[in-house]
Design an enzyme around this catalytic site. Structure first.
Site, short mmCIF file in Angstrom:
data_model
loop_
_atom_site.label_atom_id
_atom_site.label_comp_id
_atom_site.label_asym_id
_atom_site.label_seq_id
_atom_site.Cartn_x
_atom_site.Cartn_y
_atom_site.Cartn_z
N ASP A 54 87.44 15.74 20.30
CA ASP A 54 86.94 14.95 20.85
C ASP A 54 86.85 13.56 20.17
OD1 ASP A 54 85.30 13.64 22.96
OD2 ASP A 54 83.38 14.70 22.48
N HIS A 114 82.63 20.00 17.33
CA HIS A 114 83.01 19.94 18.78
C HIS A 114 83.23 18.52 19.45
CE1 HIS A 114 83.41 23.20 22.32
NE2 HIS A 114 84.29 22.21 22.69
N ASN A 167 78.79 22.72 24.32
CA ASN A 167 80.28 22.04 24.34
C ASN A 167 80.73 20.73 23.88
OD1 ASN A 167 82.79 20.82 25.54
ND2 ASN A 167 83.46 23.14 25.85
#
Length: 354
Positions: A54, A114, A167
């Protein structure tokens, strides 16, 4: 007669399993190949060798990367190296990725970042929210970004029973956020069953110090999440359903679904182009290649731009696509002042000047 009945039931069960496996292959787009769409003036970013899942960019051009994600059953090029947060100053002529120092007391050895999101408070304090999976558990870490020291001051670790399989995250306050759960369960085997049985139990949770609640549910696998520039809508990527959901945000922070955009790819993380409000999507054209890694037939990459998502027929354009020869498993794309960053789940990252 009993044996014949048993054989019949077994046959029905095998047929059901076969149908579910076929359905899973279709959800993974297991037969899809991608045609290359190249961009000029691109190069791989030095220092990112094991994924940048990300990316989030501040209005001043400072880009944050979450690197080194590891998930059970997923390939990793650096399985023994902990993850980290890197930063790149896109205002510089030849920007480089630098790892940010994290304050003492935070467990760096188990850091497994994440999804990430930034929030700028009214006093210009910059907070970085990080979904973390230490020892494959689920937490949200809140850091204060200290620009002069190129460091992150750890402020808080958040755990909650409504955050079992986090997530991605979008910050909406100094300790407030929406987060996606890509599964209902946290146990890896139960996650697999949930996916195989196509239960659609994934959801979106709103968190604040005063209230935690599920605000949207029924997703196959809720993944990337972001917010519109006017803060009126939340966008959610459902990766295995190949959809982007547009949800209206209410004053009580509840969400109601406004529309669903269907696509022909596995949609991962979502970023907003600050100059236009367009959505940039990091996509996986073939999910089977992503999860069953073959260096001779690697996962491909795809970046889509979605214009006017609120209109009846949004415009969807392929910005970049590659068969894995350059970039494997694209998960995010972010843009700033005609500079495009593309991250991947576990491979490299790309810098392009548009």
């Amino acid at each position: 007669m009993g044996r014949l009945l048993g054989v019949g039931l077994l046959g029905d069960r095998w047929r059901s399993w076969g149908e579910r496996l076929l359905a899973l292959r279709n959800r993974l787009k297991a037969s899809r190949e991608v045609e290359s769409v190249d961009l000029p003036n691109c190069h791989l970013i030095k220092g990112i060798e094991a994924g940048a899942d990300d990316i989030d960019i501040l209005p001043n051009g400072l880009a944050f990367f979450s690197v080194g994600l590891k998930c059970p059953g997923l390939h990793s090029f650096s399985p023994d190296k902990p993850g980290g947060i890197l930063m790149m100053d896109l205002k510089k002529e030849n920007p480089r990725a630098l790892e940010l120092r994290i304050s003492r007391g935070f467990n760096l050895a188990s850091f497994n970042p994440h999804g990430i999101s930034t929030f700028i408070d009214s006093d210009d304090t910059v907070y970085l929210f990080v979904v973390n999976h230490p020892e494959f558990k689920n937490t949200v870490e809140i850091f204060k970004f200290e620009e002069e020291e190129n460091s992150l001051l750890h402020l808080k670790t958040i755990k909650h029973e409504l955050l079992p399989s986090v997530n991605d995250i979008i910050a909406v306050g100094p300790a407030h956020f929406y987060a996606t759960n890509d599964h209902y369960f946290s146990d890896p085997f139960l996650k697999y069953l949930e996916t195989y049985l196509n239960l659609h139990w994934a959801n979106v949770v709103y968190y604040s110090p005063d209230e935690v609640k599920v605000v949207a549910e029924g997703f196959d696998a809720a993944n990337g999440i972001n917010i519109s520039p006017d803060k009126k809508y939340i966008y959610v990527a459902d990766i295995l359903a190949h959809e982007i959901h547009v949800l209206e945000k209410h004053p009580n922070m509840n969400l109601t679904q406004l529309k669903v955009l269907k696509l022909d790819t596995l949609v991962d993380n979502l970023s907003i182009d600050p100059s236009s409000g367009d959505i940039l999507v990091g996509c996986h054209p073939n999910g089977q290649k992503l999860f069953i890694y073959d260096p001779n037939n690697p996962p491909s990459s795809e970046v889509l731009r979605i214009q006017n998502i609120l209109c009846e027929k949004p415009t969807v354009t392929t910005v970049y696509a590659n068969n894995g020869s350059v970039l494997q498993g694209s998960s995010v794309a972010s843009v700033y002042d005609r500079k495009l960053l593309i991250g991947t789940l576990y491979h490299r990252a790309l810098y392009c000047e548009l």
